[in-house]
Design a protein around this motif. Structure first.
Motif, PDB file in Angstrom:
ATOM      1  N   ALA A  13       0.820  -1.200   0.000  1.00  0.00           N
ATOM      2  CA  ALA A  13       0.000   0.000   0.000  1.00  0.00           C
ATOM      3  C   ALA A  13       0.859   1.257   0.000  1.00  0.00           C
ATOM      4  O   ALA A  13       0.536   2.252  -0.662  1.00  0.00           O
ATOM      5  CB  ALA A  13      -0.921   0.001   1.216  1.00  0.00           C
ATOM      6  N   THR A  14       1.954   1.206   0.729  1.00  0.00           N
ATOM      7  CA  THR A  14       2.865   2.349   0.775  1.00  0.00           C
ATOM      8  C   THR A  14       3.447   2.636  -0.592  1.00  0.00           C
ATOM      9  O   THR A  14       3.495   3.781  -1.048  1.00  0.00           O
ATOM     10  CB  THR A  14       4.003   2.094   1.778  1.00  0.00           C
ATOM     11  OG1 THR A  14       3.446   1.878   3.084  1.00  0.00           O
ATOM     12  CG2 THR A  14       4.960   3.275   1.826  1.00  0.00           C
ATOM     13  N   MET A  15       3.886   1.575  -1.283  1.00  0.00           N
ATOM     14  CA  MET A  15       4.470   1.750  -2.606  1.00  0.00           C
ATOM     15  C   MET A  15       3.420   2.255  -3.593  1.00  0.00           C
ATOM     16  O   MET A  15       3.715   3.090  -4.448  1.00  0.00           O
ATOM     17  CB  MET A  15       5.066   0.432  -3.097  1.00  0.00           C
ATOM     18  CG  MET A  15       6.300  -0.017  -2.314  1.00  0.00           C
ATOM     19  SD  MET A  15       7.589   1.236  -2.274  1.00  0.00           S
ATOM     20  CE  MET A  15       7.990   1.396  -3.997  1.00  0.00           C
ATOM     21  N   MET A  16       2.198   1.754  -3.490  1.00  0.00           N
ATOM     22  CA  MET A  16       1.136   2.219  -4.379  1.00  0.00           C
ATOM     23  C   MET A  16       0.836   3.694  -4.132  1.00  0.00           C
ATOM     24  O   MET A  16       0.609   4.461  -5.069  1.00  0.00           O
ATOM     25  CB  MET A  16      -0.126   1.378  -4.192  1.00  0.00           C
ATOM     26  CG  MET A  16       0.003  -0.052  -4.688  1.00  0.00           C
ATOM     27  SD  MET A  16      -1.477  -1.036  -4.385  1.00  0.00           S
ATOM     28  CE  MET A  16      -2.664  -0.167  -5.411  1.00  0.00           C
ATOM     29  N   TRP A  17       0.845   4.095  -2.869  1.00  0.00           N
ATOM     30  CA  TRP A  17       0.598   5.496  -2.553  1.00  0.00           C
ATOM     31  C   TRP A  17       1.708   6.377  -3.098  1.00  0.00           C
ATOM     32  O   TRP A  17       1.466   7.441  -3.677  1.00  0.00           O
ATOM     33  CB  TRP A  17       0.492   5.680  -1.041  1.00  0.00           C
ATOM     34  CG  TRP A  17       0.308   7.138  -0.664  1.00  0.00           C
ATOM     35  CD1 TRP A  17      -0.856   7.825  -0.614  1.00  0.00           C
ATOM     36  CD2 TRP A  17       1.340   8.063  -0.321  1.00  0.00           C
ATOM     37  NE1 TRP A  17      -0.625   9.128  -0.254  1.00  0.00           N
ATOM     38  CE2 TRP A  17       0.708   9.300  -0.065  1.00  0.00           C
ATOM     39  CE3 TRP A  17       2.721   7.964  -0.194  1.00  0.00           C
ATOM     40  CZ2 TRP A  17       1.417  10.442   0.301  1.00  0.00           C
ATOM     41  CZ3 TRP A  17       3.432   9.104   0.166  1.00  0.00           C
ATOM     42  CH2 TRP A  17       2.791  10.322   0.416  1.00  0.00           C
ATOM     43  N   ILE A  18       2.946   5.934  -2.962  1.00  0.00           N
ATOM     44  CA  ILE A  18       4.083   6.705  -3.477  1.00  0.00           C
ATOM     45  C   ILE A  18       3.982   6.843  -4.983  1.00  0.00           C
ATOM     46  O   ILE A  18       4.192   7.914  -5.559  1.00  0.00           O
ATOM     47  CB  ILE A  18       5.423   6.035  -3.078  1.00  0.00           C
ATOM     48  CG1 ILE A  18       5.619   6.137  -1.558  1.00  0.00           C
ATOM     49  CG2 ILE A  18       6.594   6.665  -3.822  1.00  0.00           C
ATOM     50  CD1 ILE A  18       6.802   5.333  -1.044  1.00  0.00           C
ATOM     51  N   ASP A  19       3.615   5.752  -5.660  1.00  0.00           N
ATOM     52  CA  ASP A  19       3.518   5.772  -7.118  1.00  0.00           C
ATOM     53  C   ASP A  19       2.390   6.687  -7.580  1.00  0.00           C
ATOM     54  O   ASP A  19       2.543   7.471  -8.517  1.00  0.00           O
ATOM     55  CB  ASP A  19       3.292   4.357  -7.635  1.00  0.00           C
ATOM     56  CG  ASP A  19       3.266   4.291  -9.152  1.00  0.00           C
ATOM     57  OD1 ASP A  19       4.269   4.689  -9.774  1.00  0.00           O
ATOM     58  OD2 ASP A  19       2.257   3.849  -9.707  1.00  0.00           O
ATOM     59  N   SER A  20       1.231   6.599  -6.920  1.00  0.00           N
ATOM     60  CA  SER A  20       0.081   7.395  -7.346  1.00  0.00           C
ATOM     61  C   SER A  20       0.285   8.880  -7.078  1.00  0.00           C
ATOM     62  O   SER A  20      -0.350   9.715  -7.720  1.00  0.00           O
ATOM     63  CB  SER A  20      -1.185   6.909  -6.630  1.00  0.00           C
ATOM     64  OG  SER A  20      -1.094   7.131  -5.233  1.00  0.00           O
ATOM     65  N   ALA A  21       1.170   9.210  -6.147  1.00  0.00           N
ATOM     66  CA  ALA A  21       1.411  10.606  -5.822  1.00  0.00           C
ATOM     67  C   ALA A  21       2.003  11.364  -7.002  1.00  0.00           C
ATOM     68  O   ALA A  21       1.933  12.585  -7.068  1.00  0.00           O
ATOM     69  CB  ALA A  21       2.345  10.710  -4.607  1.00  0.00           C
ATOM     70  N   PHE A  22       2.607  10.648  -7.935  1.00  0.00           N
ATOM     71  CA  PHE A  22       3.224  11.277  -9.095  1.00  0.00           C
ATOM     72  C   PHE A  22       2.251  11.452 -10.253  1.00  0.00           C
ATOM     73  O   PHE A  22       2.568  12.103 -11.230  1.00  0.00           O
ATOM     74  CB  PHE A  22       4.429  10.453  -9.569  1.00  0.00           C
ATOM     75  CG  PHE A  22       5.612  10.523  -8.643  1.00  0.00           C
ATOM     76  CD1 PHE A  22       6.486  11.598  -8.687  1.00  0.00           C
ATOM     77  CD2 PHE A  22       5.844   9.525  -7.717  1.00  0.00           C
ATOM     78  CE1 PHE A  22       7.579  11.671  -7.836  1.00  0.00           C
ATOM     79  CE2 PHE A  22       6.938   9.590  -6.863  1.00  0.00           C
ATOM     80  CZ  PHE A  22       7.813  10.664  -6.915  1.00  0.00           C
ATOM     81  N   ALA A  23       1.063  10.848 -10.196  1.00  0.00           N
ATOM     82  CA  ALA A  23       0.135  10.871 -11.320  1.00  0.00           C
ATOM     83  C   ALA A  23      -0.576  12.214 -11.426  1.00  0.00           C
ATOM     84  O   ALA A  23      -0.823  12.887 -10.432  1.00  0.00           O
ATOM     85  CB  ALA A  23      -0.894   9.753 -11.179  1.00  0.00           C
ATOM     86  N   GLY A  24      -0.875  12.603 -12.670  1.00  0.00           N
ATOM     87  CA  GLY A  24      -1.636  13.818 -12.917  1.00  0.00           C
ATOM     88  C   GLY A  24      -2.726  13.541 -13.929  1.00  0.00           C
ATOM     89  O   GLY A  24      -2.672  12.564 -14.670  1.00  0.00           O
ATOM     90  N   VAL A  25      -3.731  14.402 -13.969  1.00  0.00           N
ATOM     91  CA  VAL A  25      -4.829  14.278 -14.927  1.00  0.00           C
ATOM     92  C   VAL A  25      -5.067  15.644 -15.557  1.00  0.00           C
ATOM     93  O   VAL A  25      -5.092  16.667 -14.860  1.00  0.00           O
ATOM     94  CB  VAL A  25      -6.127  13.775 -14.256  1.00  0.00           C
ATOM     95  CG1 VAL A  25      -7.262  13.733 -15.272  1.00  0.00           C
ATOM     96  CG2 VAL A  25      -5.920  12.406 -13.632  1.00  0.00           C
ATOM     97  N   THR A  26      -5.236  15.658 -16.869  1.00  0.00           N
ATOM     98  CA  THR A  26      -5.551  16.896 -17.562  1.00  0.00           C
ATOM     99  C   THR A  26      -6.626  16.631 -18.604  1.00  0.00           C
ATOM    100  O   THR A  26      -6.707  15.534 -19.166  1.00  0.00           O
ATOM    101  CB  THR A  26      -4.305  17.502 -18.239  1.00  0.00           C
ATOM    102  OG1 THR A  26      -4.624  18.799 -18.748  1.00  0.00           O
ATOM    103  CG2 THR A  26      -3.811  16.631 -19.383  1.00  0.00           C
ATOM    104  N   THR A  27      -7.464  17.620 -18.845  1.00  0.00           N
ATOM    105  CA  THR A  27      -8.496  17.540 -19.871  1.00  0.00           C
ATOM    106  C   THR A  27      -8.316  18.716 -20.816  1.00  0.00           C
ATOM    107  O   THR A  27      -8.234  19.866 -20.369  1.00  0.00           O
ATOM    108  CB  THR A  27      -9.903  17.565 -19.255  1.00  0.00           C
ATOM    109  OG1 THR A  27     -10.073  16.414 -18.421  1.00  0.00           O
ATOM    110  CG2 THR A  27     -10.968  17.534 -20.339  1.00  0.00           C
ATOM    111  N   MET A  28      -8.243  18.432 -22.119  1.00  0.00           N
ATOM    112  CA  MET A  28      -8.009  19.483 -23.100  1.00  0.00           C
ATOM    113  C   MET A  28      -9.057  19.436 -24.204  1.00  0.00           C
ATOM    114  O   MET A  28      -9.669  18.393 -24.455  1.00  0.00           O
ATOM    115  CB  MET A  28      -6.602  19.362 -23.687  1.00  0.00           C
ATOM    116  CG  MET A  28      -6.354  18.093 -24.489  1.00  0.00           C
ATOM    117  SD  MET A  28      -4.609  17.929 -24.997  1.00  0.00           S
ATOM    118  CE  MET A  28      -3.871  17.455 -23.425  1.00  0.00           C
TER     119      MET A  28
END
Length: 260
Positions: A13-28
């Motif tokens: 869970a810790t590793m998943m949280w660390i990984d997801s912290a880098f994700a971004g979402v954009t809508t264009m």
């Protein structure tokens, strides 16, 4: 055994949280869109119009409509980002047809959007193309031609969905769409967007979608991208450091379990 399971789960869970912290979402919204109207002269377009069309019209024998749409991915996302998912959403606003499949194919040549604006019959018949418009024969009216009449695009399908009544429809995310968007980000010179095809075999299958110029700004096309931004060169945590951090957090959790 129970403590070991908890420790492993906490580490994951810790590793998943660390990984997801880098994700971004954009809508264009699109940088351009247009319709290719089947025509022997290649003189019809709708570059500045409010609607896109796909499928075949309802007149005797009908004529084909294909839509083009492109997004300036490289000006929105940071170079070096990794695309996780990509979804295209369009609003279908008029049809007499039932459910019809509409596919996305990656366009393989550049094309234009001029100032033509087809307003008669809701734009379904097109209007006189203006300089720079994409037409059935031209990538850019009236100088640059497609290699193939009706547009140049790859044979493989990036996504396909069934379109029925009026409403919003979303293609993806598919691995092919992700690959398309990643390619456009990595090499913007090859970003020619997608060509949309409907049922071109039967008359009366046309579907109308809103364009980026539509007066209802809540119904314009949108591309939603989930991505991992490039990691900063320094300071940063290496994968080894992240594993060490996860291990330390796991040990702390184990220690607390032992004390209780």
């Amino acid at each position: 055994m129970r403590r070991a399971t908890i420790m492993v789960g906490f580490a994951v869970a810790t590793m998943m949280w660390i990984d997801s912290a880098f994700a971004g979402v954009t809508t264009m919204t699109p940088s351009k869109d247009n319709t290719l109207y089947e025509s022997a002269t290649g003189a019809l377009s709708n570059g500045a119009g409010q609607f896109l069309f796909v499928g075949r019209t309802n007149q005797k024998n009908g004529s084909i409509r294909r839509a083009l749409i492109a997004f300036d991915v490289a000006s929105t996302l940071p170079a070096g980002a990794k695309i996780r998912s990509a979804q295209l959403t369009l609003t279908m606003s008029q049809t007499i047809a039932g459910s019809e499949s509409v596919v996305l194919r990656r366009a393989s040549a550049d094309w234009g959007e001029g100032t033509s604006d087809a307003q008669i019959m809701g734009g379904g018949g097109g209007t006189a193309a203006t300089t720079g418009d994409a037409t059935w024969l031209h990538r850019f009216f009236s100088t640059d031609l497609w290699t193939n009449a009706g547009g140049d695009f790859v044979a493989s399908v990036s996504a396909s969905i069934s379109i029925s009544g009026n409403g919003d429809y979303t293609w993806g995310s598919t691995p092919a769409m992700v690959a398309d968007v990643q390619g456009w980000l990595d090499d913007p010179t090859n970003n020619f967007g997608w060509l949309l095809q409907g049922d071109e075999q039967s008359a009366g299958t046309a579907k109308r979608f809103n364009t980026r110029e539509n007066l209802d700004t809540t119904s314009v096309p949108e591309l939603t991208i989930e991505f991992d931004p490039p990691r900063p060169a320094a300071p940063t945590l290496s994968s080894v450091s992240l594993l060490v951090l996860a291990a330390l957090l796991t040990l702390i959790a184990a220690r607390r379990l032992h004390l209780t």
